[in-house]
Motif scaffolding. Structure first.
Motif, PDB file in Angstrom:
ATOM      1  N   GLY A   1       0.816  -1.211   0.000  1.00 20.53           N
ATOM      2  CA  GLY A   1       0.000   0.000   0.000  1.00 20.53           C
ATOM      3  C   GLY A   1       0.846   1.255   0.000  1.00 20.53           C
ATOM      4  O   GLY A   1       0.522   2.238  -0.680  1.00 20.53           O
ATOM      5  N   ARG A   2       1.931   1.241   0.751  1.00 15.75           N
ATOM      6  CA  ARG A   2       2.838   2.398   0.748  1.00 15.75           C
ATOM      7  C   ARG A   2       3.470   2.590  -0.622  1.00 15.75           C
ATOM      8  O   ARG A   2       3.661   3.727  -1.080  1.00 15.75           O
ATOM      9  CB  ARG A   2       3.929   2.211   1.805  1.00 15.75           C
ATOM     10  CG  ARG A   2       3.461   2.487   3.233  1.00 15.75           C
ATOM     11  CD  ARG A   2       4.626   2.413   4.204  1.00 15.75           C
ATOM     12  NE  ARG A   2       5.626   3.440   3.910  1.00 15.75           N
ATOM     13  CZ  ARG A   2       5.595   4.667   4.418  1.00 15.75           C
ATOM     14  NH1 ARG A   2       4.615   5.022   5.228  1.00 15.75           N
ATOM     15  NH2 ARG A   2       6.550   5.521   4.121  1.00 15.75           N
ATOM     16  N   ARG A   3       3.780   1.488  -1.293  1.00 18.02           N
ATOM     17  CA  ARG A   3       4.359   1.589  -2.635  1.00 18.02           C
ATOM     18  C   ARG A   3       3.339   2.167  -3.610  1.00 18.02           C
ATOM     19  O   ARG A   3       3.670   2.992  -4.473  1.00 18.02           O
ATOM     20  CB  ARG A   3       4.831   0.215  -3.101  1.00 18.02           C
ATOM     21  CG  ARG A   3       6.053  -0.284  -2.343  1.00 18.02           C
ATOM     22  CD  ARG A   3       6.398  -1.719  -2.666  1.00 18.02           C
ATOM     23  NE  ARG A   3       6.803  -1.906  -4.047  1.00 18.02           N
ATOM     24  CZ  ARG A   3       7.226  -3.046  -4.555  1.00 18.02           C
ATOM     25  NH1 ARG A   3       7.287  -4.118  -3.770  1.00 18.02           N
ATOM     26  NH2 ARG A   3       7.574  -3.139  -5.821  1.00 18.02           N
ATOM     27  N   GLU A   4       2.089   1.751  -3.463  1.00 19.73           N
ATOM     28  CA  GLU A   4       1.048   2.316  -4.320  1.00 19.73           C
ATOM     29  C   GLU A   4       0.831   3.789  -4.002  1.00 19.73           C
ATOM     30  O   GLU A   4       0.623   4.602  -4.896  1.00 19.73           O
ATOM     31  CB  GLU A   4      -0.261   1.543  -4.131  1.00 19.73           C
ATOM     32  CG  GLU A   4      -0.282   0.190  -4.801  1.00 19.73           C
ATOM     33  CD  GLU A   4      -0.229   0.313  -6.317  1.00 19.73           C
ATOM     34  OE1 GLU A   4      -1.273   0.504  -6.941  1.00 19.73           O
ATOM     35  OE2 GLU A   4       0.892   0.226  -6.873  1.00 19.73           O
ATOM     36  N   ARG A   5       0.877   4.133  -2.723  1.00 17.04           N
ATOM     37  CA  ARG A   5       0.721   5.549  -2.342  1.00 17.04           C
ATOM     38  C   ARG A   5       1.874   6.373  -2.889  1.00 17.04           C
ATOM     39  O   ARG A   5       1.690   7.503  -3.347  1.00 17.04           O
ATOM     40  CB  ARG A   5       0.659   5.669  -0.822  1.00 17.04           C
ATOM     41  CG  ARG A   5       0.506   7.103  -0.338  1.00 17.04           C
ATOM     42  CD  ARG A   5       0.784   7.199   1.155  1.00 17.04           C
ATOM     43  NE  ARG A   5      -0.377   6.854   1.951  1.00 17.04           N
ATOM     44  CZ  ARG A   5      -0.338   6.781   3.281  1.00 17.04           C
ATOM     45  NH1 ARG A   5       0.809   6.990   3.922  1.00 17.04           N
ATOM     46  NH2 ARG A   5      -1.436   6.481   3.958  1.00 17.04           N
ATOM     47  N   ALA A   6       3.087   5.815  -2.835  1.00 23.30           N
ATOM     48  CA  ALA A   6       4.249   6.535  -3.364  1.00 23.30           C
ATOM     49  C   ALA A   6       4.137   6.719  -4.868  1.00 23.30           C
ATOM     50  O   ALA A   6       4.569   7.735  -5.420  1.00 23.30           O
ATOM     51  CB  ALA A   6       5.528   5.779  -3.015  1.00 23.30           C
ATOM     52  N   ARG A   7       3.560   5.731  -5.541  1.00 20.31           N
ATOM     53  CA  ARG A   7       3.411   5.823  -6.996  1.00 20.31           C
ATOM     54  C   ARG A   7       2.333   6.818  -7.396  1.00 20.31           C
ATOM     55  O   ARG A   7       2.495   7.589  -8.341  1.00 20.31           O
ATOM     56  CB  ARG A   7       3.080   4.441  -7.570  1.00 20.31           C
ATOM     57  CG  ARG A   7       2.923   4.402  -9.085  1.00 20.31           C
ATOM     58  CD  ARG A   7       2.812   2.985  -9.578  1.00 20.31           C
ATOM     59  NE  ARG A   7       1.559   2.369  -9.187  1.00 20.31           N
ATOM     60  CZ  ARG A   7       0.451   2.401  -9.930  1.00 20.31           C
ATOM     61  NH1 ARG A   7       0.457   3.049 -11.083  1.00 20.31           N
ATOM     62  NH2 ARG A   7      -0.650   1.792  -9.532  1.00 20.31           N
ATOM     63  N   LEU A   8       1.235   6.813  -6.647  1.00 23.16           N
ATOM     64  CA  LEU A   8       0.091   7.625  -7.029  1.00 23.16           C
ATOM     65  C   LEU A   8      -0.004   8.939  -6.272  1.00 23.16           C
ATOM     66  O   LEU A   8      -0.690   9.867  -6.715  1.00 23.16           O
ATOM     67  CB  LEU A   8      -1.208   6.837  -6.802  1.00 23.16           C
ATOM     68  CG  LEU A   8      -1.371   5.567  -7.641  1.00 23.16           C
ATOM     69  CD1 LEU A   8      -2.550   4.763  -7.142  1.00 23.16           C
ATOM     70  CD2 LEU A   8      -1.541   5.909  -9.108  1.00 23.16           C
ATOM     71  N   GLY A   9       0.662   9.030  -5.146  1.00 25.57           N
ATOM     72  CA  GLY A   9       0.516  10.196  -4.301  1.00 25.57           C
ATOM     73  C   GLY A   9      -0.593   9.990  -3.285  1.00 25.57           C
ATOM     74  O   GLY A   9      -1.209   8.935  -3.215  1.00 25.57           O
ATOM     75  N   VAL A  10      -0.842  11.012  -2.472  1.00 25.63           N
ATOM     76  CA  VAL A  10      -1.918  10.960  -1.492  1.00 25.63           C
ATOM     77  C   VAL A  10      -3.196  11.375  -2.177  1.00 25.63           C
ATOM     78  O   VAL A  10      -3.355  12.517  -2.587  1.00 25.63           O
ATOM     79  CB  VAL A  10      -1.625  11.893  -0.294  1.00 25.63           C
ATOM     80  CG1 VAL A  10      -2.759  11.817   0.718  1.00 25.63           C
ATOM     81  CG2 VAL A  10      -0.309  11.508   0.350  1.00 25.63           C
ATOM     82  N   LEU A  11      -4.120  10.435  -2.336  1.00 27.80           N
ATOM     83  CA  LEU A  11      -5.317  10.666  -3.113  1.00 27.80           C
ATOM     84  C   LEU A  11      -6.499  11.013  -2.235  1.00 27.80           C
ATOM     85  O   LEU A  11      -6.600  10.569  -1.098  1.00 27.80           O
ATOM     86  CB  LEU A  11      -5.651   9.412  -3.931  1.00 27.80           C
ATOM     87  CG  LEU A  11      -4.565   8.957  -4.896  1.00 27.80           C
ATOM     88  CD1 LEU A  11      -4.863   7.549  -5.368  1.00 27.80           C
ATOM     89  CD2 LEU A  11      -4.476   9.905  -6.069  1.00 27.80           C
TER      90      LEU A  11
END
Length: 478
Positions: free
Chosen positions: A196-206
């Motif tokens: 999840g942190r990797r996805e957040r890092a990829r997409l930003g804070v949505l």
């Protein structure tokens, strides 16, 4: 020779589907047919296929009617409260969404059926993954691993098989394993946090403006990216610009899928859909509880229970025939895809078993175990359960291989209970095996290529298995 050909057949199948050179259905049919000819038993191919189809027909029937039943339950809103709770927790944060996926899959897995778990989990979480451009293989991988750990429940299958094969009580096997399995589930949640942190890092804070509307569903509003790439920048940028980061090793497979039908996944969450039946909520809840209870208590075979349940659910919720036809048509794609995959897998398993490849592979695995490892046969069994339950069915492993390993362990003072507990270690990986029909429900509903799912999940599922094995050894369970 049969040992080599067996491993070669499985390796060829996995390579071709992972490289996307063949579709899973075509590979499941053509690869074993070719190897059957190479073995010199091409004349018996028809018999092997019929035997495989006969053995898997009840599973195919169960999946067909389970998809219809739970599809109807999703249509009428039975699982909306669970979805609302998970969505309230997840909001639009990729980190929370991945953790929520693992949590939902673990909760629903209490019914002991992988297909049910995957249908509900994907139906609930797919819309958020699609709208936020998250990696869909992260969803399928996390769901499969959480379900794999929970699949060790006494009514889930593997524990009962191990108990039957070694003439033990299922509770004696399962209850002492709970601490180790809890560690495995905790590992899945920790892994979900990391992914999840990797996805957040990829997409930003949505953020999604007004994500929850009237306690249900997801409102179709503009998705914005606050702080591109998680850098803290206060710019507000449409989320469609965010998917260009480095991301996970599973990012690429989703980009094409994300371009197709962005909103189609939101239909099950529509709080105003015409299929909702709020006045029948408690009837549907009681029917589902009764169905699951009957499954656990084994009052009738599971295919028969789902057949009766699907017929009753359709009749009560949609008394008019045109409405029933519409519901069946709505779920026809999933039914056809999954049942077709199961019958194709019947060719694969039929050839493996009919030619004797499975027996020779099992004997070879046992023979290569060094004599000095005898006192550590529980550890050996735990390690072997990873590849063996991935490359063969649970029936083949628990009824064919485990008794042989248990005999070898008994000669060195290792108890059958220890061997049985160790044999459960490989289940998180087993749930993504190409021989498990439920995994095709998962990847089919999530619109993920099986090869992409396999590439992503194998390493993480193996780590989960090793975490369970390590905890079992640490706690003195194995």
């Amino acid at each position: 020779m049969l040992t080599i050909l067996g491993f070669a057949m499985i390796a060829t199948f996995l390579v071709l589907i992972m490289l996307k050179k063949m579709s899973p259905i075509a590979a499941l049919v053509l690869i074993p047919a070719l190897f059957c000819v190479v073995v010199g038993k091409g004349a018996k191919l028809g018999d092997y296929v019929i035997d495989g189809v006969t053995s898997l027909a009840p599973t195919a029937a169960m999946l067909m009617f389970a998809i219809v039943y739970f599809g109807v339950m999703i249509d009428v809103g039975l699982f909306d409260p669970i979805v609302r709770g998970i969505l309230k927790f997840c909001k639009a944060d990729p980190l929370r969404i991945v953790i929520g996926t693992a949590l939902l899959a673990a909760i629903v897995s209490l019914d002991g059926d992988g297909s049910t778990t995957f249908m509900i989990t994907v139906s609930a979480m797919y819309p958020l993954y699609k709208r936020l451009k998250m990696s869909l293989v992260v969803m399928t991988g996390v769901a499969a691993m959480a379900n794999g750990v929970m699949n060790t429940l006494p009514w889930g299958g593997p524990t009962a098989r191990a108990a039957t094969a070694l003439k033990l009580d299922a509770s004696d096997i399962f209850v002492p394993m709970i601490p180790a399995l809890a560690v495995g589930l905790l590992f899945v949640f920790v892994l979900s946090y990391v992914l999840g942190r990797r996805e957040r890092a990829r997409l930003g804070v949505l953020t999604l403006d007004e994500v929850l509307v009237e306690e249900t569903g997801v409102k179709e509003t503009e998705t914005v990216l606050v702080g591109s790439g998680g850098s803290g920048d206060a710019r507000r940028t449409p989320v469609r610009t965010g998917g260009s980061g480095s991301g996970t090793d599973a990012d690429a497979p989703d980009e094409k899928a994300s371009e197709d039908g962005d909103d189609d996944g939101f239909k099950p969450l529509d709080p105003h859909r015409s299929t909702l039946r709020p006045r029948l909520y408690w009837f549907n809840a009681l029917l589902t509880v009764a169905l699951l209870t009957a499954m656990i208590m084994e009052y009738l075979s599971i295919p028969v229970l789902f057949l009766l349940g699907a017929a009753l659910a359709l009749t009560v919720n949609f008394p008019h025939i045109p409405d029933q036809k519409a519901r069946l048509a709505a779920h026809a794609d999933n039914v056809l895809n999954v049942s077709g995959m199961v019958f194709a897998a019947a060719v694969f398993t039929g050839v493996l078993q009919g030619t004797g490849m499975v027996d020779h592979m099992a004997e070879w695995m046992v023979d290569v175990i060094p004599e000095g490892m005898g006192p550590h046969m529980a550890l050996v069994t735990g390690v072997l359960s990873l590849p063996l339950t991935y490359f063969m069915s649970n029936d083949g492993f628990y009824f064919g291989v485990l008794p042989v390993l248990a005999e070898a362990g008994a000669a060195h003072g290792v108890t059958p209970l220890e061997m049985a507990r160790a044999s459960l270690v490989g289940q998180p990986l087993h749930m993504s095996s190409p021989l498990v029909p439920a995994v095709y429900v998962l990847v089919g509903m999530a619109k993920v290529e099986f090869g992409d799912h396999t590439r992503f999940v194998v390493k993480w599922a193996a780590c989960t298995c090793l975490a369970i094995l390590g905890a079992g050894i640490l706690f003195g369970i194995v």
